[in-house]
Design an enzyme around this catalytic site. Structure first.
Site, short mmCIF file in Angstrom:
data_model
loop_
_atom_site.label_atom_id
_atom_site.label_comp_id
_atom_site.label_asym_id
_atom_site.label_seq_id
_atom_site.Cartn_x
_atom_site.Cartn_y
_atom_site.Cartn_z
N LYS A 206 0.84 -1.20 0.00
CA LYS A 206 0.00 0.00 0.00
C LYS A 206 0.87 1.25 0.00
O LYS A 206 0.68 2.16 -0.78
CB LYS A 206 -0.92 -0.03 1.22
CG LYS A 206 -1.84 1.14 1.34
CD LYS A 206 -2.85 0.92 2.46
CE LYS A 206 -3.61 2.21 2.77
NZ LYS A 206 -4.61 2.04 3.82
N GLU A 212 10.55 -4.86 4.47
CA GLU A 212 10.59 -6.26 4.05
C GLU A 212 10.28 -6.40 2.55
O GLU A 212 10.98 -7.08 1.80
CB GLU A 212 9.55 -7.10 4.81
CG GLU A 212 9.83 -7.29 6.28
CD GLU A 212 9.15 -6.24 7.14
OE1 GLU A 212 9.01 -5.07 6.70
OE2 GLU A 212 8.77 -6.57 8.28
N GLY A 267 -5.15 -2.04 4.90
CA GLY A 267 -4.35 -3.19 4.46
C GLY A 267 -5.06 -4.52 4.67
O GLY A 267 -5.18 -5.34 3.76
N ARG A 268 -5.56 -4.75 5.89
CA ARG A 268 -6.17 -6.05 6.19
C ARG A 268 -7.57 -6.19 5.60
O ARG A 268 -8.19 -7.23 5.73
CB ARG A 268 -6.19 -6.28 7.70
CG ARG A 268 -6.86 -5.17 8.49
CD ARG A 268 -6.51 -5.27 9.96
NE ARG A 268 -6.95 -4.10 10.72
CZ ARG A 268 -6.31 -2.94 10.79
NH1 ARG A 268 -5.18 -2.77 10.11
NH2 ARG A 268 -6.76 -1.95 11.53
N GLU A 353 -5.47 -7.06 14.74
CA GLU A 353 -4.94 -5.76 14.34
C GLU A 353 -6.05 -4.70 14.38
O GLU A 353 -5.79 -3.52 14.63
CB GLU A 353 -4.32 -5.84 12.94
CG GLU A 353 -3.41 -4.67 12.62
CD GLU A 353 -2.67 -4.80 11.31
OE1 GLU A 353 -2.61 -5.91 10.75
OE2 GLU A 353 -2.17 -3.78 10.83
N HIS A 384 -5.94 -33.77 17.83
CA HIS A 384 -4.88 -34.63 18.36
C HIS A 384 -3.81 -33.82 19.07
O HIS A 384 -2.72 -34.33 19.32
CB HIS A 384 -4.29 -35.47 17.23
CG HIS A 384 -5.31 -36.38 16.62
ND1 HIS A 384 -5.45 -37.70 17.00
CD2 HIS A 384 -6.29 -36.13 15.73
CE1 HIS A 384 -6.47 -38.23 16.33
NE2 HIS A 384 -7.00 -37.29 15.55
N LYS A 512 7.51 -0.97 12.46
CA LYS A 512 8.21 -0.57 11.24
C LYS A 512 9.31 0.44 11.55
O LYS A 512 10.40 0.38 11.00
CB LYS A 512 7.22 0.03 10.23
CG LYS A 512 6.25 -0.99 9.64
CD LYS A 512 5.41 -0.38 8.52
CE LYS A 512 4.37 -1.39 8.04
NZ LYS A 512 3.61 -0.96 6.87
C1 G6Q Z 1 -2.74 -3.92 7.62
C2 G6Q Z 1 -1.51 -3.38 8.21
C3 G6Q Z 1 -0.25 -4.09 7.80
C4 G6Q Z 1 0.19 -3.75 6.38
C5 G6Q Z 1 1.61 -4.26 6.17
C6 G6Q Z 1 2.13 -3.99 4.78
O1 G6Q Z 1 -3.85 -3.52 7.87
O2 G6Q Z 1 -1.44 -2.03 8.05
O3 G6Q Z 1 -0.35 -5.47 7.92
O4 G6Q Z 1 -0.66 -4.32 5.44
O5 G6Q Z 1 2.44 -3.67 7.13
O6 G6Q Z 1 2.08 -2.62 4.47
P1 G6Q Z 1 2.25 -2.13 3.00
O7 G6Q Z 1 1.12 -2.71 2.18
O8 G6Q Z 1 2.20 -0.64 3.04
O9 G6Q Z 1 3.55 -2.66 2.50
#
Ligand code: G6Q
Length: 547
Positions: A206, A212, A267-268, A353, A384, A512
């Site tokens: 986003k 990463e 994001g989620r 989250e 199990h 982050k």
């Molecule tokens: C989701 C969070 C988090 C995010 C990641 C990746 O709701 O904000 O999980 O999606 O940190 O972020 P970017 O899409 O900006 O790389």
């Protein structure tokens, strides 16, 4: 005391809990043969049986009073209408617009966002069709065989979960891979199996600033250029999904392969946007649109249905019942469907989250519990291992059991066995086994009095452990869309009652910042003393061993 815990609706539930906690579900079922009919709901092929919960009709009425007191109906309207309900970031939360049909109008800041939504969906269709039918090819002219999504958190978990869940609809020619971790092992182990000539990378981020993702994307680009011997190959082998178009162009991604989304998509909550491109590539755009249509059907249900018959409202309020009035601190999600193996991990992010927060919308610390810890594994495997604790541990752990009525892989008696296990578990959790029942069982086995009495306490099951069961005909794209949206709205309901903003994530942002700050110290050689003793010790140990 906060307004919430002080309120009439809350106090009434508190008083009612002391009554209900003295009753047993066994007895409630015995007393009312119509309990299943009273406490189950159906939407299309999706059945929610919530009768095995510690509730009576009065409980439900009191829980719905609390929802009404929280002005849930207003909040639902505000979300769907694009109001900036994510106040700490001054953003709307409009994942519902992403799955609204053509012709709908949804305004943010006075602008209808739907033409943009459908423009990007059309772009996704053109691109995924071209990759799938082989008209869009790699640098050396070969069709793509592998798609690698590089992204993390919200830019990975949804597509990963959905591609796994919808494997029966997946292309035989195209494999989907997901690389998230900055641990190079993730990328290295994925690339080991791939041919650069036929590999397409999608960089999903986003913000397009996530350490990463950018690190993995750089390394993937270096791998591609090294093997294909040409920098120009990047233009054909890389696509990007982001709200940050300046950064994607700086990375060198061909603008034709850039898919946009907007800051009003969390994001989620983003798998419905261009972030779902790996899903569209893998299952085809028609199936992806079925996924959207299923979610939209749940949106309509959530928006239109009275609370008494509203699945997300009922599930959300049951969660509140256990978290706040029975002090449950964890919640299990147990899919009896191997294809849903990543569903618990997906829900961990969605729920924890969104509602893992301790400050309310007015900036005050809550004096009530919020999000429970979400965890789970597919059945029957979990039976199990950790089910021991569900049956006989000291904690109450409410659980959702999910199962399809038909398998995509009919084989002998497997599916009947799977369902038999699922139903038997919820029944046993509810009923338990009394000392009298254990005694009779042991006597029938001819166990003598003394041995019997010493064994007896270990074999007693308290029961009264609540669960929901969600049954669906088969796990197809539409059903998966409905299921995901059901949980999204359940989370929303709980966030409204807890008076928290479910759409920000300052804890994740904090992580982050932290990694970026410490990295230069690990890259250098300088002994450090600027942290606490433990952190200094770990850094200095690493530096000493490195040299
Ligand atoms: C989701 C969070 C988090 C995010 C990641 C990746 O709701 O904000 O999980 O999606 O940190 O972020 P970017 O899409 O900006 O790389």
């Amino acid at each position: 005391m906060s307004n919430l815990t002080h309120s009439t609706a809350w106090q009434a539930l508190s008083a009612h809990q002391t009554v209900i906690s003295k009753q047993a579900l066994r007895g409630m079922f015995r007393a009312d043969p119509a309990r299943f009919d009273k406490f189950s709901l159906q939407l299309e092929g999706l059945l929610l049986d919530y009768s095995k919960n510690l509730i009576t009709e009065e409980t439900l009425a009191l829980l719905l009073n609390l929802a009404r007191q929280s002005k849930l109906d207003d909040w639902i309207a505000r979300m769907f209408n694009g109001e900036k309900i994510n106040t700490s970031e001054q953003r709307a939360a409009l994942h519902t617009a992403l799955r609204a049909p053509r012709g709908t109008e949804v305004n943010v800041d006075g602008k209808d966002v739907m033409p943009d939504v459908h423009r990007v969906l059309d772009h996704m269709r053109r691109f995924s069709d071209a990759v799938r039918n082989g008209s869009l090819r790699g640098h050396t002219g070969k069709p793509f065989r592998d798609v690698v999504n590089i992204g993390i958190g919200g830019s990975a978990l949804g597509p990963l979960m959905a591609c796994e869940a919808l494997k029966p609809y997946g292309s035989a020619q195209l494999n989907a891979h997901f690389v998230s971790n900055v641990d190079a092992t993730d990328l290295a182990e994925t690339l080991k199996r791939l041919d650069p000539e036929t590999t397409l990378f999608i960089v999903s981020s986003k913000t397009f600033t996530t350490q990463e993702t950018l690190t993995n994307a750089d390394s993937a680009r270096a791998w591609l250029v090294k093997h294909l011997g040409a920098e120009e190959a990047v233009a054909r082998h890389f696509a990007a999904i982001s709200t940050n178009l300046t950064a994607t162009s700086k990375f060198g991604i061909n603008p034709d392969n850039v898919f946009e989304f907007w800051d009003w998509v969390g994001g989620r909550y983003s798998l419905w946007s261009a972030i779902g491109l790996p899903i569209a590539l893998y299952i085809g755009m028609d199936n992806f649109e079925q996924l959207l249509a299923g979610a939209h059907a749940m949106d309509e249900h959530f928006r239109e249905t009275p609370f008494e018959r509203n699945m997300p409202v009922i599930m959300g309020m049951l969660g509140i019942w256990y978290a706040n009035f029975f002090d449950a601190d964890s919640y299990a999600v147990l899919p009896y469907d191997q294809y849903l193996q990543h569903f618990p991990a997906y829900l961990q992010q969605l729920e924890m989250e969104s509602n893992g927060k301790r400050v309310d919308r007015d900036g005050h610390e809550t004096d009530y519990a919020t999000q429970m810890v979400i965890w789970g594994e597919p059945g029957t495997n979990g039976q199990h291992s950790f089910y021991q604790l569900l049956h006989q541990g000291t904690r109450m752990i409410p659980a959702d059991f999910l199962a399809p009525l038909a398998s995509h892989n009919p084989m002998g008696e497997h599916h009947a066995m799977l369902l038999a296990n699922c139903f038997a578990q919820t029944e046993a959790l509810m009923l338990g086994k009394t000392a009298e029942e254990v005694r009779a069982e042991l006597m029938a086995q001819g166990i003598g009095d003394e041995a019997l009495e010493s064994l007896l306490p270990y074999k007693v099951f308290p029961g009264n452990r609540p669960s929901n069961t969600l049954l669906f005909d088969q796990l197809d794209p539409r059903t998966l869309g409905m299921l995901i949206a059901l949980y999204e709205h359940k989370v929303f309901v709980q966030g409204v009652v807890w008076n928290i903003n479910s759409f920000d994530q300052w804890g994740v942002e904090f992580g982050k910042q932290l990694a970026g700050k410490l990295l230069p110290e690990l890259q250098g050689k300088q002994h450090t003393s600027s942290h606490d003793a433990s952190t200094n010790g770990l850094i200095n140990h690493y530096l000493a061993r490195k040299s």
